[in-house]
Design a protein around this motif. Structure first.
Motif, PDB file in Angstrom:
ATOM      1  N   LEU A   1       0.815  -1.225   0.000  1.00 43.19           N
ATOM      2  CA  LEU A   1       0.000   0.000   0.000  1.00 43.19           C
ATOM      3  C   LEU A   1       0.843   1.266   0.000  1.00 43.19           C
ATOM      4  O   LEU A   1       0.464   2.271  -0.617  1.00 43.19           O
ATOM      5  N   ARG A   2       1.971   1.266   0.675  1.00 41.56           N
ATOM      6  CA  ARG A   2       2.848   2.449   0.655  1.00 41.56           C
ATOM      7  C   ARG A   2       3.405   2.682  -0.752  1.00 41.56           C
ATOM      8  O   ARG A   2       3.448   3.804  -1.245  1.00 41.56           O
TER       9      ARG A   2
ATOM     10  N   LEU B   1       0.857   6.438  -7.076  1.00 39.75           N
ATOM     11  CA  LEU B   1      -0.204   7.405  -7.371  1.00 39.75           C
ATOM     12  C   LEU B   1       0.312   8.828  -7.248  1.00 39.75           C
ATOM     13  O   LEU B   1      -0.080   9.714  -8.017  1.00 39.75           O
ATOM     14  N   GLY B   2       1.202   9.066  -6.306  1.00 36.38           N
ATOM     15  CA  GLY B   2       1.781  10.391  -6.097  1.00 36.38           C
ATOM     16  C   GLY B   2       2.681  10.847  -7.223  1.00 36.38           C
ATOM     17  O   GLY B   2       3.037  12.023  -7.295  1.00 36.38           O
ATOM     18  N   SER B   3       3.046   9.928  -8.116  1.00 36.62           N
ATOM     19  CA  SER B   3       3.866  10.322  -9.257  1.00 36.62           C
ATOM     20  C   SER B   3       3.049  11.061 -10.317  1.00 36.62           C
ATOM     21  O   SER B   3       3.604  11.622 -11.252  1.00 36.62           O
TER      22      SER B   3
END
Length: 158
Positions: free
Chosen positions: A5-6, A12-14
């Motif tokens: 999950l991390r 997703l943060g990319s």
């Protein structure tokens, strides 16, 4: 397949996104806002947009009651506003941050754009609810640069 999950969150943060504060004033609640970056366009005709709200959000009950809300796309000069309304249990709008729009929803001063919406639909989305809104009114400033979020940090498009 089991995802870390991390690592999934980092992936997703990319994806660089704009930063928005969604504001509302449903019956029984003070005018409030919360910072989100889960905003997207859906349709031009009808004019539909969406964003998602975590099921455990401290704003969940208020958005359950809301039939209108405003998506406020923040300008690069509004980082402090983004941080302020991102804090848990700190969502009541400060008087000098907003005014009331044509639909009765709060609009943040200084936003790049503000889209006043009526709830079109709510859909379950795992640990979130997806809120689709029909845009009824909008304001847009071509003179402001948007605030951008990427890899856990704020930035600009310049």
């Amino acid at each position: 397949m089991s995802l870390d999950l991390r690592e999934f969150r980092d992936a997703l943060g990319s994806f660089a996104t704009g930063v928005c504060v969604v504001t509302a004033h449903p019956e029984g609640f003070e005018p409030f806002g919360m910072t989100v970056n889960s905003f997207a366009a859906v349709s031009l005709e009808p004019s539909l947009v969406l964003w998602s709200l975590q099921n455990t959000s401290d704003c969940y009950a208020a958005f359950e009651k809301a039939d209108h809300y405003t998506i406020n796309v923040l300008s690069e000069s509004q980082r402090e506003l983004s941080n302020y309304y991102a804090r848990r249990n700190q969502h009541t709008l400060l008087d000098d941050h907003y005014r009331i729009g044509k639909t009765g929803s709060p609009i943040l001063r200084g936003a790049v754009s503000s889209l006043e919406c009526k709830i079109w639909a709510r859909y379950p989305g795992g640990d979130h609810v997806i809120l689709v809104g029909e845009v009824l009114e909008m304001e847009y400033s071509r003179n402001e640069e948007p605030l951008v979020f990427h890899a856990g940090k704020y930035g600009t498009i310049r």
